[in-house]
Scaffold this motif. Structure first.
Motif, short mmCIF file in Angstrom:
data_model
loop_
_atom_site.label_atom_id
_atom_site.label_comp_id
_atom_site.label_asym_id
_atom_site.label_seq_id
_atom_site.Cartn_x
_atom_site.Cartn_y
_atom_site.Cartn_z
N SER A 134 0.92 -1.18 0.01
CA SER A 134 -0.14 0.05 -0.08
C SER A 134 0.84 1.07 -0.10
CB SER A 134 -0.82 0.05 1.08
OG SER A 134 -1.59 -1.09 1.13
N ARG A 135 0.31 2.11 -0.68
CA ARG A 135 1.04 3.54 -0.82
C ARG A 135 0.28 4.56 -0.10
NH1 ARG A 135 2.16 2.18 -7.26
NH2 ARG A 135 3.78 0.64 -6.77
N GLY A 169 5.71 2.92 7.76
CA GLY A 169 5.84 2.43 6.28
C GLY A 169 5.10 3.62 5.28
N ALA A 170 4.81 4.85 5.67
CA ALA A 170 4.31 5.84 4.81
C ALA A 170 5.24 6.04 3.61
CB ALA A 170 4.33 7.15 5.54
N THR A 171 4.69 6.21 2.39
CA THR A 171 5.49 6.55 1.33
C THR A 171 6.05 7.67 1.23
OG1 THR A 171 3.90 4.60 0.48
CG2 THR A 171 5.40 5.97 -1.30
N GLY A 172 5.24 8.68 1.81
CA GLY A 172 5.59 10.25 1.52
C GLY A 172 5.05 10.93 2.76
N GLU A 191 0.13 21.93 -6.58
CA GLU A 191 0.77 21.39 -7.65
C GLU A 191 1.76 20.43 -7.10
OE1 GLU A 191 0.18 24.74 -7.50
OE2 GLU A 191 -1.14 25.18 -9.02
N ASP A 192 2.38 20.56 -5.80
CA ASP A 192 3.19 19.77 -5.27
C ASP A 192 2.36 18.32 -4.64
OD1 ASP A 192 5.22 21.74 -5.46
OD2 ASP A 192 5.37 22.14 -3.59
N LEU A 193 1.19 18.86 -4.18
CA LEU A 193 0.42 17.60 -3.76
C LEU A 193 -0.13 16.58 -5.12
CD1 LEU A 193 -1.01 15.77 -1.69
CD2 LEU A 193 -3.03 17.61 -2.23
N PHE A 194 -0.28 17.45 -6.20
CA PHE A 194 -0.66 16.62 -7.48
C PHE A 194 0.63 15.72 -7.69
CE2 PHE A 194 -3.69 20.26 -8.70
CZ PHE A 194 -4.57 19.68 -7.56
N ARG A 195 1.81 16.24 -7.72
CA ARG A 195 3.36 15.50 -8.33
C ARG A 195 3.53 14.66 -7.28
NH1 ARG A 195 5.06 21.04 -9.98
NH2 ARG A 195 5.57 21.50 -7.82
N ALA A 196 3.31 14.74 -6.06
CA ALA A 196 3.53 13.78 -4.90
C ALA A 196 2.94 12.59 -5.12
CB ALA A 196 3.46 14.33 -3.44
N ILE A 197 1.33 12.85 -5.27
CA ILE A 197 0.42 11.56 -5.76
C ILE A 197 0.83 10.83 -6.98
CG2 ILE A 197 -2.03 10.98 -6.08
CD1 ILE A 197 -2.66 13.44 -4.43
N ARG A 198 1.14 11.60 -7.92
CA ARG A 198 1.71 10.87 -9.19
C ARG A 198 2.82 10.04 -9.08
NH1 ARG A 198 -0.35 16.18 -11.36
NH2 ARG A 198 -2.44 15.82 -12.27
N ALA A 199 3.71 10.83 -8.04
CA ALA A 199 5.06 9.94 -8.04
C ALA A 199 5.01 8.87 -7.06
CB ALA A 199 5.96 11.01 -7.26
N ALA A 221 2.18 6.88 -6.79
CA ALA A 221 1.40 6.11 -7.49
C ALA A 221 2.60 5.28 -8.61
CB ALA A 221 0.48 6.59 -8.48
N ARG A 222 3.88 5.90 -8.72
CA ARG A 222 4.74 5.08 -9.66
C ARG A 222 5.53 4.30 -8.68
NH1 ARG A 222 5.06 10.43 -12.20
NH2 ARG A 222 6.88 10.89 -10.88
N GLY A 223 5.45 4.58 -7.27
CA GLY A 223 6.22 3.82 -6.56
C GLY A 223 7.57 4.50 -5.77
N ASP A 224 7.49 5.97 -6.15
CA ASP A 224 8.50 6.78 -5.78
C ASP A 224 8.20 7.31 -4.21
OD1 ASP A 224 9.95 6.42 -8.08
OD2 ASP A 224 9.06 8.36 -8.98
N ALA A 225 9.01 7.63 -3.19
CA ALA A 225 8.99 8.29 -2.07
C ALA A 225 8.88 9.66 -2.24
CB ALA A 225 10.18 7.76 -1.22
#
Length: 211
Positions: free
Chosen positions: A78-79, A99-102, A111-119, A121-125
């Motif tokens: 889970s992310r 275990g938080a992803t971010g 815009e930072d929140l949008f980018r963070a969600i997309r990142a 979702a790709r598996g990035d922290a």
């Protein structure tokens, strides 16, 4: 295009509605659920299996860290992105260890929140700059200067006025273990008593009084 399915958790209705409306305006986002507390978030996550969960930390009942632990125990992949107003070590470390992803702050630009969600979702922290800076500072500091997550939990309870027995009961550890943690805390902070430990930790931003 597959949309990123999002579950939002926050105990403030205005925040829930505001985030939901803001995220729904993005063509690649789909808000699939709103939870007002940790217990509800865990249940909804189990039934909805969102791609991303936005998690507040301080909520009645099961808090954000507890919810993250429960969700990760059920679904390790889970992310979960913490979205909070708090950036002290006492908040950041337990969430990351759970275990938080971010970890983002609520005053971040949308815009930072949008980018963070997309990142995520790709598996990035993803970490807010202030949070990343705090973590880097801890990593660079001598090991003896850094309190462990458990020591921070103990000190947070001390700051609330809890005695050793009460702390032990709250954290499910013995009174002797509480005393050992306090000795380590005093040594790391360079102090001799509980009051000085709390004062120093507050000054350093290790703990907060707003609980």
């Amino acid at each position: 295009m597959d949309k990123i399915r999002i579950l939002i958790t926050d105990d403030h209705p205005v925040v829930l509605e505001g985030l939901s409306g803001m995220l729904a305006g993005q063509p690649d986002f789909e808000v699939i659920g709103l939870a007002a507390d940790g217990d509800t978030a865990v249940k909804m996550h189990g039934s909805l299996a969102p791609d991303i969960t936005l998690m507040d930390l301080r909520m009645p009942g099961l808090d954000g860290v507890g919810a993250i632990k429960a969700i990760k125990a059920q679904q390790p992949a889970s992310r979960i992105i913490v979205l909070t107003t708090y950036d002290s070590d006492a908040d950041i470390l337990p969430a990351i260890e759970a275990g938080a992803t971010g970890y983002l702050l609520k005053d971040a630009p949308r815009e930072d929140l949008f980018r963070a969600i997309r990142a995520a979702a790709r598996g990035d922290a993803v970490l807010a700059p202030a949070v990343a800076a705090r973590l880097m500072t801890r990593m660079r500091a001598p090991a003896e200067e850094n309190l462990s997550a458990r020591e921070i939990e103990v000190l947070q309870l001390v700051a609330k006025g809890a005695g050793n027995k009460e702390i032990g009961k709250s954290l499910h550890i013995s009174t002797a273990t509480v005393k050992t943690h306090l000795i380590h805390i005093y040594g790391k902070l360079g102090v001799d008593d509980r009051t000085a430990a709390v004062t120093t930790a507050l000054e350093k931003g290790i703990i907060t009084l707003a609980r």
